[in-house]
Design a protein around this motif. Structure first.
Motif, short mmCIF file in Angstrom:
data_model
loop_
_atom_site.label_atom_id
_atom_site.label_comp_id
_atom_site.label_asym_id
_atom_site.label_seq_id
_atom_site.Cartn_x
_atom_site.Cartn_y
_atom_site.Cartn_z
N HIS A 175 0.82 -1.22 0.00
CA HIS A 175 0.00 0.00 0.00
C HIS A 175 0.85 1.27 0.00
O HIS A 175 0.66 2.16 -0.82
N ALA A 176 1.79 1.34 0.93
CA ALA A 176 2.61 2.56 1.04
C ALA A 176 3.54 2.75 -0.16
O ALA A 176 3.50 3.81 -0.80
N PRO A 177 4.38 1.76 -0.53
CA PRO A 177 5.28 1.99 -1.66
C PRO A 177 4.57 2.32 -2.97
O PRO A 177 5.00 3.22 -3.71
N VAL A 178 3.46 1.63 -3.25
CA VAL A 178 2.74 1.90 -4.51
C VAL A 178 2.07 3.28 -4.47
O VAL A 178 2.13 4.04 -5.44
N SER A 179 1.46 3.61 -3.33
CA SER A 179 0.80 4.93 -3.20
C SER A 179 1.81 6.06 -3.33
O SER A 179 1.55 7.06 -4.02
N ILE A 180 2.94 5.92 -2.67
CA ILE A 180 3.98 6.97 -2.72
C ILE A 180 4.50 7.13 -4.16
O ILE A 180 4.64 8.24 -4.66
N ALA A 181 4.75 6.00 -4.82
CA ALA A 181 5.22 6.06 -6.22
C ALA A 181 4.18 6.74 -7.11
O ALA A 181 4.53 7.55 -7.98
N ALA A 182 2.90 6.43 -6.88
CA ALA A 182 1.82 7.02 -7.68
C ALA A 182 1.72 8.52 -7.44
O ALA A 182 1.56 9.31 -8.39
N LEU A 183 1.82 8.94 -6.18
CA LEU A 183 1.75 10.37 -5.85
C LEU A 183 2.94 11.11 -6.48
O LEU A 183 2.77 12.20 -7.04
N LYS A 184 4.11 10.51 -6.40
CA LYS A 184 5.32 11.12 -7.00
C LYS A 184 5.19 11.21 -8.52
O LYS A 184 5.78 12.09 -9.14
N LYS A 216 -7.62 -0.04 2.71
CA LYS A 216 -7.21 -0.07 4.11
C LYS A 216 -6.56 -1.42 4.41
O LYS A 216 -6.76 -2.37 3.67
N PRO A 217 -5.75 -1.54 5.47
CA PRO A 217 -5.17 -0.45 6.24
C PRO A 217 -4.17 0.31 5.36
O PRO A 217 -3.52 -0.31 4.52
N MET A 218 -4.08 1.64 5.55
CA MET A 218 -3.31 2.44 4.60
C MET A 218 -1.84 2.03 4.52
O MET A 218 -1.20 2.18 3.47
N ALA A 219 -1.30 1.51 5.62
CA ALA A 219 0.11 1.14 5.66
C ALA A 219 0.30 0.10 6.75
O ALA A 219 -0.64 -0.26 7.45
N THR A 220 1.55 -0.36 6.91
CA THR A 220 1.83 -1.36 7.94
C THR A 220 2.65 -0.76 9.09
O THR A 220 3.06 -1.47 9.99
N SER A 221 2.90 0.55 9.01
CA SER A 221 3.58 1.24 10.12
C SER A 221 3.19 2.71 10.11
O SER A 221 2.75 3.23 9.08
N ARG A 222 3.39 3.35 11.24
CA ARG A 222 3.12 4.79 11.34
C ARG A 222 4.03 5.58 10.39
O ARG A 222 3.59 6.49 9.71
N ALA A 223 5.31 5.17 10.33
CA ALA A 223 6.28 5.88 9.48
C ALA A 223 5.86 5.84 8.01
O ALA A 223 5.95 6.85 7.30
N ASP A 224 5.38 4.67 7.56
CA ASP A 224 4.93 4.55 6.16
C ASP A 224 3.70 5.42 5.90
O ASP A 224 3.58 6.03 4.84
N GLY A 225 2.78 5.44 6.87
CA GLY A 225 1.59 6.29 6.73
C GLY A 225 1.97 7.76 6.63
O GLY A 225 1.43 8.50 5.80
N LYS A 245 1.90 -13.35 6.72
CA LYS A 245 2.31 -12.17 7.50
C LYS A 245 3.20 -11.21 6.70
O LYS A 245 3.08 -10.00 6.82
N GLU A 246 4.10 -11.76 5.89
CA GLU A 246 5.03 -10.89 5.14
C GLU A 246 4.29 -10.02 4.11
O GLU A 246 4.79 -8.97 3.71
N GLU A 247 3.10 -10.43 3.71
CA GLU A 247 2.32 -9.64 2.75
C GLU A 247 1.17 -8.88 3.41
O GLU A 247 0.84 -7.77 3.01
N ALA A 248 0.56 -9.50 4.42
CA ALA A 248 -0.61 -8.89 5.07
C ALA A 248 -0.21 -8.03 6.27
O ALA A 248 -0.89 -7.06 6.59
N PHE A 249 0.87 -8.44 6.96
CA PHE A 249 1.36 -7.80 8.18
C PHE A 249 0.45 -8.06 9.36
O PHE A 249 0.88 -8.34 10.46
N ILE A 250 -0.85 -7.98 9.12
CA ILE A 250 -1.83 -8.09 10.20
C ILE A 250 -3.08 -8.77 9.62
O ILE A 250 -3.37 -8.63 8.44
N GLY A 251 -3.78 -9.53 10.46
CA GLY A 251 -4.91 -10.31 9.96
C GLY A 251 -6.25 -9.61 10.10
O GLY A 251 -6.51 -8.58 9.48
#
Length: 341
Positions: free
Chosen positions: A78-87, A96-105, A173-179
């Motif tokens: 979510h975060a890498p693709v969204s950031i690349a698209a915005l750039k 959702k969830p928008m990201a897997t960490s606060r820093a990425d969000g 987990k490596e793709e979803a991060f959270i269930g």
């Protein structure tokens, strides 16, 4: 009229049943690009929507004609693709969830500001008529002081909904991060913040894997939340509700109890302290049951925000606040302590 040109990145069930279908039903847009790493899948959608097929999102983003994209990938992208698209100068509607960490969000929000583009997170519960009515009743004082709440979102799990069934990325987990907390719980943290008009300040949680054998993510979670003004309540998110989906919320106030999506026909029931009961039939909530799809209103809102240059109701900042409750719940479960937000 020049139509807004849309690209959809990720062609799983959420794209198939919500994003693509709802863009196609919106007369102000044209789907011109679809992307998925599974070639047969993306070619099928490209044919159906008369769009160009891509197997690389980086390549799709070089298409200068695209005005906006939906990011419907597994969570970790979510975060890498969204950031690349915005750039790349595209407006972004991210699942959702928008990201897997606060820093990425935070990085997503910063990228949107820098590019001067819209970033919206696809939390659909704010658009449900019963939820909007409840917020209005609370705002105008009809319910009085709010004491407590309980909300649940549960069904039998992503295998019944995801395009890949039991082999879905939702279970890795490596793709979803959270269930279940990322799939369902984050919807409810966003909903409660919206209905109550307050942020949460403390969370305690039990987060378990008990129903699904082959997964390393949570499938059942129960949280206790406390808001800024001291409203306390529970949130349950689960993939272990085997018979019928539960998407109900109950608000306990000084003058009344509000029952939302808790009855098969009345989407909002108000039980007043006086004994009076008022029932509203406002139309159903969006369901995960295939065939039970109604418009989520998310797509239409996103499109109108771009065309009218207004701020999305669920901006990156709003999405991050709702995600933060979930991240704090995970922390609480791991540390066995109440977490402050």
């Amino acid at each position: 009229m020049t139509k807004l040109k849309i690209g959809v990145i990720g062609c799983g069930s959420i794209a198939k049943f919500r994003h693509l279908r709802e863009y196609a039903n919106n007369g102000q847009v044209e789907i011109i690009a679809v992307c998925d790493i599974v070639e047969d899948r993306v070619n099928e959608f490209a044919k159906e929507y008369e769009a160009t097929a891509y197997t690389s999102y980086e390549e799709l983003l070089t298409n200068q004609d695209i005005d906006a994209v939906s990011v419907c990938t597994p969570n970790y992208l979510h975060a890498p693709v969204s950031i690349a698209a915005l750039k790349a100068g595209k407006h972004v509607l991210c699942e959702k969830p928008m990201a897997t960490s606060r820093a990425d969000g935070e990085a997503m929000i910063a990228a949107a500001k820098e590019a001067n583009k819209k970033l919206m997170i696809a939390h659909n519960q704010r658009f449900v008529p019963s939820h909007q009515k409840a917020r209005q009743l609370i705002e105008n004082g009809e319910v009085g002081k709010i004491y407590s709440f309980r909300t649940a979102f549960g069904h039998g799990g992503p295998e019944g909904w995801s395009v890949d069934g039991a082999d879905s990325w939702f279970f890795r987990k490596e793709e979803a991060f959270i269930g279940a907390m990322g799939d369902l719980g984050v919807h409810k943290t966003d909903l409660l913040r919206y209905i109550l008009g307050e942020d949460f300040v403390e969370v305690g949680a039990f987060v378990e894997t008990s129903a699904k054998a082959k997964t390393d993510v949570d499938d059942t979670a129960v949280c206790i939340l406390k808001s800024e003004s001291g409203i306390i309540g529970t949130l349950a998110a689960s993939w272990s509700y085997v018979a019928k989906e539960d998407n109900s919320t109950i608000i306990y106030g000084e003058k009344a109890i509000l029952r939302l999506e808790d009855d098969p026909t009345a989407s909002l029931i108000i039980q007043y302290k006086t004994g009076e009961v008022v029932k509203y039939e406002l139309g159903g909530i969006q369901s995960n049951e295939i065939g039970g799809q109604t418009s989520s209103k998310v797509i239409d809102h996103f499109v109108s925000c771009i065309l009218e240059d207004t701020e999305p109701a669920i901006s990156g900042e709003e999405g991050l606040k709702s995600l933060q409750v979930v991240l704090s719940a995970l922390e609480s479960s791991e540390t066995k302590k109440i977490t402050s937000l």
